[in-house]
Motif scaffolding. Sequence first.
Motif, PDB file in Angstrom:
ATOM      1  N   TYR A 183       0.840  -1.210   0.000  1.00 16.34           N
ATOM      2  CA  TYR A 183       0.000   0.000   0.000  1.00 16.34           C
ATOM      3  C   TYR A 183       0.873   1.258   0.000  1.00 16.34           C
ATOM      4  O   TYR A 183       0.566   2.251  -0.665  1.00 16.34           O
ATOM      5  N   SER A 184       1.964   1.211   0.758  1.00 14.11           N
ATOM      6  CA  SER A 184       2.879   2.347   0.793  1.00 14.11           C
ATOM      7  C   SER A 184       3.452   2.625  -0.598  1.00 14.11           C
ATOM      8  O   SER A 184       3.478   3.769  -1.063  1.00 14.11           O
ATOM      9  N   ASN A 185       3.888   1.557  -1.271  1.00 10.56           N
ATOM     10  CA  ASN A 185       4.461   1.734  -2.603  1.00 10.56           C
ATOM     11  C   ASN A 185       3.425   2.228  -3.603  1.00 10.56           C
ATOM     12  O   ASN A 185       3.712   3.070  -4.456  1.00 10.56           O
ATOM     13  N   ARG A 186       2.212   1.686  -3.510  1.00  9.04           N
ATOM     14  CA  ARG A 186       1.190   2.142  -4.448  1.00  9.04           C
ATOM     15  C   ARG A 186       0.808   3.592  -4.169  1.00  9.04           C
ATOM     16  O   ARG A 186       0.485   4.344  -5.088  1.00  9.04           O
ATOM     17  N   ALA A 187       0.857   4.006  -2.900  1.00  7.08           N
ATOM     18  CA  ALA A 187       0.602   5.410  -2.574  1.00  7.08           C
ATOM     19  C   ALA A 187       1.626   6.303  -3.272  1.00  7.08           C
ATOM     20  O   ALA A 187       1.289   7.369  -3.808  1.00  7.08           O
ATOM     21  N   ALA A 188       2.893   5.861  -3.295  1.00  9.26           N
ATOM     22  CA  ALA A 188       3.932   6.637  -3.980  1.00  9.26           C
ATOM     23  C   ALA A 188       3.642   6.728  -5.474  1.00  9.26           C
ATOM     24  O   ALA A 188       3.818   7.788  -6.101  1.00  9.26           O
ATOM     25  N   ALA A 189       3.170   5.624  -6.066  1.00  8.13           N
ATOM     26  CA  ALA A 189       2.849   5.636  -7.498  1.00  8.13           C
ATOM     27  C   ALA A 189       1.683   6.571  -7.782  1.00  8.13           C
ATOM     28  O   ALA A 189       1.699   7.341  -8.752  1.00  8.13           O
ATOM     29  N   TYR A 190       0.667   6.521  -6.934  1.00  8.79           N
ATOM     30  CA  TYR A 190      -0.470   7.418  -7.121  1.00  8.79           C
ATOM     31  C   TYR A 190      -0.053   8.882  -6.957  1.00  8.79           C
ATOM     32  O   TYR A 190      -0.562   9.771  -7.645  1.00  8.79           O
ATOM     33  N   MET A 191       0.866   9.144  -6.039  1.00 11.11           N
ATOM     34  CA  MET A 191       1.373  10.506  -5.866  1.00 11.11           C
ATOM     35  C   MET A 191       2.034  10.990  -7.152  1.00 11.11           C
ATOM     36  O   MET A 191       1.817  12.123  -7.597  1.00 11.11           O
ATOM     37  N   ASP A 218      -4.507   2.840   4.631  1.00 12.46           N
ATOM     38  CA  ASP A 218      -4.513   1.381   4.755  1.00 12.46           C
ATOM     39  C   ASP A 218      -3.168   0.867   5.263  1.00 12.46           C
ATOM     40  O   ASP A 218      -3.092  -0.074   6.055  1.00 12.46           O
ATOM     41  N   CYS A 219      -2.109   1.503   4.819  1.00 10.77           N
ATOM     42  CA  CYS A 219      -0.766   1.148   5.293  1.00 10.77           C
ATOM     43  C   CYS A 219      -0.664   1.355   6.802  1.00 10.77           C
ATOM     44  O   CYS A 219      -0.182   0.489   7.535  1.00 10.77           O
ATOM     45  N   ILE A 220      -1.159   2.497   7.264  1.00  6.24           N
ATOM     46  CA  ILE A 220      -1.125   2.801   8.701  1.00  6.24           C
ATOM     47  C   ILE A 220      -2.013   1.834   9.476  1.00  6.24           C
ATOM     48  O   ILE A 220      -1.666   1.382  10.577  1.00  6.24           O
ATOM     49  N   ARG A 221      -3.183   1.514   8.912  1.00 10.26           N
ATOM     50  CA  ARG A 221      -4.085   0.569   9.573  1.00 10.26           C
ATOM     51  C   ARG A 221      -3.417  -0.787   9.791  1.00 10.26           C
ATOM     52  O   ARG A 221      -3.559  -1.407  10.846  1.00 10.26           O
ATOM     53  N   LEU A 222      -2.681  -1.247   8.774  1.00 14.16           N
ATOM     54  CA  LEU A 222      -2.030  -2.552   8.866  1.00 14.16           C
ATOM     55  C   LEU A 222      -0.785  -2.517   9.750  1.00 14.16           C
ATOM     56  O   LEU A 222      -0.462  -3.499  10.419  1.00 14.16           O
ATOM     57  N   GLN A 223      -0.095  -1.381   9.756  1.00 13.62           N
ATOM     58  CA  GLN A 223       1.145  -1.280  10.523  1.00 13.62           C
ATOM     59  C   GLN A 223       1.230   0.122  11.130  1.00 13.62           C
ATOM     60  O   GLN A 223       1.902   1.013  10.614  1.00 13.62           O
ATOM     61  N   PRO A 224       0.513   0.343  12.240  1.00 14.36           N
ATOM     62  CA  PRO A 224       0.401   1.692  12.803  1.00 14.36           C
ATOM     63  C   PRO A 224       1.690   2.255  13.388  1.00 14.36           C
ATOM     64  O   PRO A 224       1.741   3.446  13.709  1.00 14.36           O
ATOM     65  N   ASN A 225       2.744   1.451  13.513  1.00 15.29           N
ATOM     66  CA  ASN A 225       3.997   1.941  14.086  1.00 15.29           C
ATOM     67  C   ASN A 225       5.099   2.096  13.039  1.00 15.29           C
ATOM     68  O   ASN A 225       6.267   2.231  13.373  1.00 15.29           O
ATOM     69  N   TRP A 226       4.716   2.078  11.776  1.00 16.38           N
ATOM     70  CA  TRP A 226       5.684   2.209  10.684  1.00 16.38           C
ATOM     71  C   TRP A 226       5.689   3.654  10.215  1.00 16.38           C
ATOM     72  O   TRP A 226       4.694   4.161   9.687  1.00 16.38           O
TER      73      TRP A 226
END
Length: 919
Positions: A587-595, A609-617
């Motif tokens: 999700y993080s990588n796709r967010a970069a692509a969408y940006m 969604d990235c934060i939801r799955l890994q809130p401490n990243w």
Amino acid sequence: MDRGKRRSGHERRGKRHRGARRAARCIPPRAHPLLPASPFSPSVALSSLTIVATMPEGSDHIFVINGFYAAMRAKYTKPGASIYYYSISWNSDALSWADFRANVLGATDPDSAAEGSIRREILQRWEALGLRSRPTTGDNSVHGSASALEGLAERLNWLGSSVDDDPTGQALLRAGLKRETIKQWCKDPQVEVDGEKKSIFDTFEDLSIYETIKMAQKLGGDPFEEVAHASTNCAFLFIKPHAHTEPVKELVKSALRDMGIAILDEGMISSAEISSKKLIDSHYYAIANKASLSKPFELNPPADKLPEFTAKFGLSWSEALEKGLVYNAVDACDVLNVDSVGLENLWSITAATKELIKFAGGFYVGKLALPQKSSYSSGIPNSNSVLAELPKSLYGGIDTLALPNDYDDSEKMLLFPESVIKAAVDTLKEVAIDDFKAELYERAVKHLTVALSLDEKSHVLYSNRCTAYIALEQYDKAMEDADECVRLQPSWAKGYLRRGSVYFRMGQLEQAELVLKEGLDLDPGNDALKKELEAVMNAIAERMARQRESLEAKERAIEAFNDQNYRAAVDLLKKAIKLDPDNHIFYSNRAAAYMAMEQYDKALADADDCIRLQPNWAKGYSRRGAALFRMEKLGPARDAFEKGLELDKDNATYVKSTKQELQLVMDAISQRKEESLEFKERAIEAFNVQNFKRAEQHLSSAIELDPENHVFFSNRAAAYMAMEKFDKALKDANECVRLQPTWAKGYSRQAAAHLSLGQLPEAREACMKGLDLEPENTQVKEELRRVEIAESLALKDSATEAFKAQDYDKAVEDLSAAIALDPTNQVFFSNRSVAFTAMQMYEKALEDADECIRLQPTWAKGYSRRAAAKFHLGDLQSAKLAYSKAWDLEPTNGKTKADLEHVLSEIAGMKVVLPDRSN
């Protein structure tokens, strides 16, 4: 119950039968512990050693109340069902409520609905809209409020709104109605209208907001209260379960938009919420109350309708009750040996043959034929059929036990042998197995739950109920039963099969593997365990294969991104996510692509969604901050970057790049703040020339640029107050206080808004908070003074009501409290003088009259109060002078003239008549 501490069978039965004693003494009785407790499952209860819902002897029919309701309710509460609601409003001057129902919503029967109406459109396109069947009068796709009052009732029920926060509720409060009256009206009681009893909803049907207010004033408010013309109709509309499809939602929204109707709120409500919160029961309260909540003898049919019942059915209502022929819908299911659908079918026959009478809105009674023979042999048995197979000593045969009369029911039941209980459990278990085979999983759960109430140590029953819960996809409950099964019988391999199956279906594959292997250690040859473990291992292998494939897609996406082929990167990452939806990096990588593609809303969704799955990243927050920054949501962007720095403060590379991005955000915030201050100054200029609308517009622009400046919200609250938009003023005042809780002026704004909305305790509380912060704040002090005046007037009104009820002590108490709050209001002293006079405390009445005159020496009523006190004290000359002064001040006041004539007649010993005075 602490399952770690078990009682003996005798102790268990003792506790169970203490419940039976309660059941035997309650009216209406509780359901017997052997039967399901669902609102529309057949139920039997013990009372005076008889079955409550028995088939009446010597009759071929019964009378059923609201027999249609059980099936109607089931449509909303069955698993998987849901409604989709819209809270809407429109201008009643442009569209009356009657026209809304006729032309926007459409007639109840879709075949009769106007062309272009919602119900007509759905009827004509039902297949294309994804409906499973053609709409009918009963399933007409959408529900809409029948009046402004019903709209209020439905928002209170479905949305959890309050009378004080609802526009219609506020209008009714301003019309003099009490909150409790409004809430009671929302249950559709019978009220007296023009000399006859009538449903409150029927009384208000098709009335728009202003007509509703006037009618409400007539029935329960203050008819002398002048209410400003109201023109905003607010209704509640929902798509019924059978029509809840995406195309129908779009059709409804389009139709509302085309008619100029605003959608204030919308959303879905699931069957689970409808059932747990009893939303459909509250919605149809008048119907549900009679169908399930009350017994027939507790109901009071309208007296003028009773002769109609006698004429139609050949016996009176009281005779039908005495003969035990009248049942609510719940008990009728038991007597007729049918479920809710079966009852609805019988009810429809009754309606078709017109063996039906309407006592009132939501109160129908139909004559239904009794079954001629048992239906146990065909299909799956219901609870009545189960009872037929149970040992007679559990039910009707209990009174044949040779025991003295001084033994109560619970004592007799304590003597039941274990064989009787076992027979009952075995029967219920077999019925549950048949239920399961017929895919009636909920009924299987009910029967097994009853069985467990009789034998709570049966690991087999827990195993069986676990299987039913799995079929219902209620995995938390299934796991509880699996755990209890294993705890009760830790050496029984099937318990581990159940537990492993639940883990498997919850996607917890490694746990499933471990548990299933435990079972195989106990029973190495168990084929069911082997088969389930094989399925789990295959699922693990498939998951690992998907993960490998997803990582390959991720690597190819990185290559595409580096080549600036962002669309290809997105497509590859979509594939990776589909294969492994729990990997936050995708999700993080796709967010970069969408940006990179400037699709910032999609980038934000992926970052979340990235934060939801890994809130401490930390990087997830960087993605979020970057998307928000480019969407010009600066405050949230700043917060996201700062959260990322907090999580990864020791990563020098991350900290450096993130601080650079954060600095860009802070620079943009500073620039916006400067622009926002310009709008604030323009707003002040507009406010000073009383152009409040323009001031509000400028302040809205300022807030958009700098949503964290509490002063902007304070100023806009002042503009809204000047425009008499008090609810919006309160919202802004609340936001001002939230942003700056130590600023006294914010509480002053809060108090002003609460006061204008009639919320006096809240207004006082706000003032007190402001004064705690700044005891000498002039603005807060002035607001508190306004609050005290309003409180004093409320006390005056309370005293008036007490005086009408001849509770003079209460009237004096309230007026004294009003005077303490506002000792400058001569009316309070005048009224208390009257109360003291009624209590024959004439000296006190004279003191108050004199204070009233001191405060307002040109007010005639003060002299009338003084004259009355003097007259009762025997000082006729002083009474004459006071009445004369009052008459001089109000020469056309007939009552003052009559009082003066009476005093003069007492003095002269003969009747004195004074000439009339003209202006």
